[in-house]
Design an enzyme around this catalytic site. Structure first.
Site, mmCIF file in Angstrom:
data_model
loop_
_atom_site.group_PDB
_atom_site.id
_atom_site.type_symbol
_atom_site.label_atom_id
_atom_site.label_comp_id
_atom_site.label_asym_id
_atom_site.label_seq_id
_atom_site.Cartn_x
_atom_site.Cartn_y
_atom_site.Cartn_z
ATOM 1 N N CYS A 24 0.996 -1.168 -0.036
ATOM 2 C CA CYS A 24 0.062 0.064 0.024
ATOM 3 C C CYS A 24 0.779 1.255 0.072
ATOM 4 O O CYS A 24 1.660 1.396 0.959
ATOM 5 C CB CYS A 24 -0.892 -0.185 1.199
ATOM 6 S SG CYS A 24 -1.933 1.605 1.438
ATOM 7 N N GLY A 63 -13.683 6.352 -9.046
ATOM 8 C CA GLY A 63 -12.607 7.146 -9.518
ATOM 9 C C GLY A 63 -11.208 6.573 -8.537
ATOM 10 O O GLY A 63 -10.161 7.065 -8.502
ATOM 11 N N CYS A 110 0.657 3.406 3.087
ATOM 12 C CA CYS A 110 1.120 2.882 4.353
ATOM 13 C C CYS A 110 2.619 3.198 4.503
ATOM 14 O O CYS A 110 3.392 3.318 5.160
ATOM 15 C CB CYS A 110 0.892 1.454 4.307
ATOM 16 S SG CYS A 110 -0.773 0.823 5.151
ATOM 17 N N HIS A 152 -8.853 7.693 2.303
ATOM 18 C CA HIS A 152 -8.287 9.091 2.274
ATOM 19 C C HIS A 152 -9.395 10.217 1.875
ATOM 20 O O HIS A 152 -10.262 9.567 1.006
ATOM 21 C CB HIS A 152 -7.358 9.221 1.496
ATOM 22 C CG HIS A 152 -7.377 8.685 -0.010
ATOM 23 N ND1 HIS A 152 -7.548 7.265 -0.392
ATOM 24 C CD2 HIS A 152 -7.580 9.592 -1.238
ATOM 25 C CE1 HIS A 152 -7.553 7.292 -1.741
ATOM 26 N NE2 HIS A 152 -7.905 8.460 -2.115
ATOM 27 N N HIS A 173 -4.139 1.142 8.367
ATOM 28 C CA HIS A 173 -4.422 0.632 7.275
ATOM 29 C C HIS A 173 -5.950 0.385 6.949
ATOM 30 O O HIS A 173 -6.375 -0.478 7.800
ATOM 31 C CB HIS A 173 -3.560 -0.284 6.557
ATOM 32 C CG HIS A 173 -4.293 -0.645 4.926
ATOM 33 N ND1 HIS A 173 -3.648 -0.049 3.846
ATOM 34 C CD2 HIS A 173 -5.402 -1.635 4.644
ATOM 35 C CE1 HIS A 173 -4.318 -0.560 2.774
ATOM 36 N NE2 HIS A 173 -5.014 -1.659 3.291
ATOM 37 N N HIS A 206 -9.787 13.524 0.042
ATOM 38 C CA HIS A 206 -9.562 14.666 -0.755
ATOM 39 C C HIS A 206 -9.802 16.266 -0.072
ATOM 40 O O HIS A 206 -11.116 16.285 -0.193
ATOM 41 C CB HIS A 206 -9.829 14.561 -2.367
ATOM 42 C CG HIS A 206 -9.425 13.121 -2.987
ATOM 43 N ND1 HIS A 206 -8.183 13.538 -3.759
ATOM 44 C CD2 HIS A 206 -9.994 12.007 -2.856
ATOM 45 C CE1 HIS A 206 -7.913 12.342 -4.265
ATOM 46 N NE2 HIS A 206 -8.915 11.385 -3.523
ATOM 47 N N HIS A 242 -6.469 2.610 0.577
ATOM 48 C CA HIS A 242 -6.362 3.028 1.765
ATOM 49 C C HIS A 242 -6.929 4.304 1.812
ATOM 50 O O HIS A 242 -6.817 5.371 1.484
ATOM 51 C CB HIS A 242 -4.681 3.382 2.005
ATOM 52 C CG HIS A 242 -4.272 3.933 3.397
ATOM 53 N ND1 HIS A 242 -3.321 3.025 4.134
ATOM 54 C CD2 HIS A 242 -4.872 4.810 4.379
ATOM 55 C CE1 HIS A 242 -3.093 3.807 5.327
ATOM 56 N NE2 HIS A 242 -4.186 4.719 5.365
HETATM 57 P P1 AMP Z 1 -8.237 8.043 -5.554
HETATM 58 O O1 AMP Z 1 -8.292 8.366 -6.918
HETATM 59 O O2 AMP Z 1 -9.433 8.868 -4.658
HETATM 60 O O3 AMP Z 1 -7.738 6.685 -4.859
HETATM 61 O O4 AMP Z 1 -6.985 9.164 -4.997
HETATM 62 C C1 AMP Z 1 -5.645 8.736 -4.872
HETATM 63 C C2 AMP Z 1 -4.849 10.058 -4.967
HETATM 64 O O5 AMP Z 1 -3.319 9.664 -4.500
HETATM 65 C C3 AMP Z 1 -4.674 10.568 -6.500
HETATM 66 O O6 AMP Z 1 -5.086 11.988 -6.678
HETATM 67 C C4 AMP Z 1 -3.220 10.659 -6.800
HETATM 68 O O7 AMP Z 1 -2.790 11.618 -7.386
HETATM 69 C C5 AMP Z 1 -2.838 10.426 -5.253
HETATM 70 N N1 AMP Z 1 -1.316 9.982 -5.146
HETATM 71 C C6 AMP Z 1 -0.755 8.815 -5.575
HETATM 72 N N2 AMP Z 1 0.325 8.530 -5.300
HETATM 73 C C7 AMP Z 1 0.667 9.713 -4.300
HETATM 74 C C8 AMP Z 1 2.131 9.880 -3.651
HETATM 75 N N3 AMP Z 1 3.193 9.134 -3.791
HETATM 76 N N4 AMP Z 1 1.985 11.142 -3.077
HETATM 77 C C9 AMP Z 1 0.838 11.944 -2.963
HETATM 78 N N5 AMP Z 1 -0.430 11.592 -3.628
HETATM 79 C C10 AMP Z 1 -0.268 10.384 -4.345
HETATM 80 ZN ZN ZN Z 2 -2.359 1.553 3.628
#
Ligand code: AMP
Ligand code: ZN
Length: 112
Positions: free
Chosen positions: A5, A94, A8, A101, A47, A103, A99
């Site tokens: 992940c 989308g 993580c 989160h 996680h 936005h 994990h």
């Molecule tokens: P989701 O599509 O809701 O799962 O959002 C995942 C988000 O994680 C996307 O907006 C990606 O741009 C962001 N993301 C993926 N890898 C990283 C990373 N290493 N650092 C910061 N953001 C990331």
């Molecule tokens: Zn995780």
């Protein structure tokens, strides 16, 4: 902690991030591919995959994500113009990183 992940691994310090806020339960960092002038992800330090897999035992963790969202909004000064809080759940909506989160987007026009 899940080795495969990416969030993580960020929490563990194996992958760098641009940290915006941290407390004992959540980490918030700038999205690597921002869709607004302010685009911060707020993630629980444990996680956890999906909101629809939650139950009452997750209430504290889920609440602390929203407390983190509020801290991020204040710190990034998006509270005046307004900001959006979004949880994408499952690929059809989308979701790419499984994990949980939030936005937090703002700092400019944020179309619905
Ligand atoms: P989701 O599509 O809701 O799962 O959002 C995942 C988000 O994680 C996307 O907006 C990606 O741009 C962001 N993301 C993926 N890898 C990283 C990373 N290493 N650092 C910061 N953001 C990331
Ligand atoms: Zn995780």
């Amino acid at each position: 902690m899940s080795d495969d992940c990416i969030f993580c691994r960020i929490i563990a310090g194996d992958i760098p991030c641009s940290k915006v806020y941290e407390d004992d339960q959540v980490l918030a960092f700038n999205d690597i591919n921002p869709k607004a002038p302010v685009h911060v992800l707020v993630v629980p330090k444990v996680h956890f995959d999906r909101l629809h897999e939650s139950d009452e035992t997750h209430a504290e963790m889920l609440g602390r994500i929203l407390v983190g969202v509020g801290k991020v909004a204040s710190k990034t000064e998006v509270t005046g113009p307004g900001y959006r809080v979004q949880f994408n759940q499952e690929r059809g909506a989308g979701q790419e990183v499984f994990h949980l989160h939030a936005h937090v987007t703002g700092g400019g026009p944020i179309p619905k």
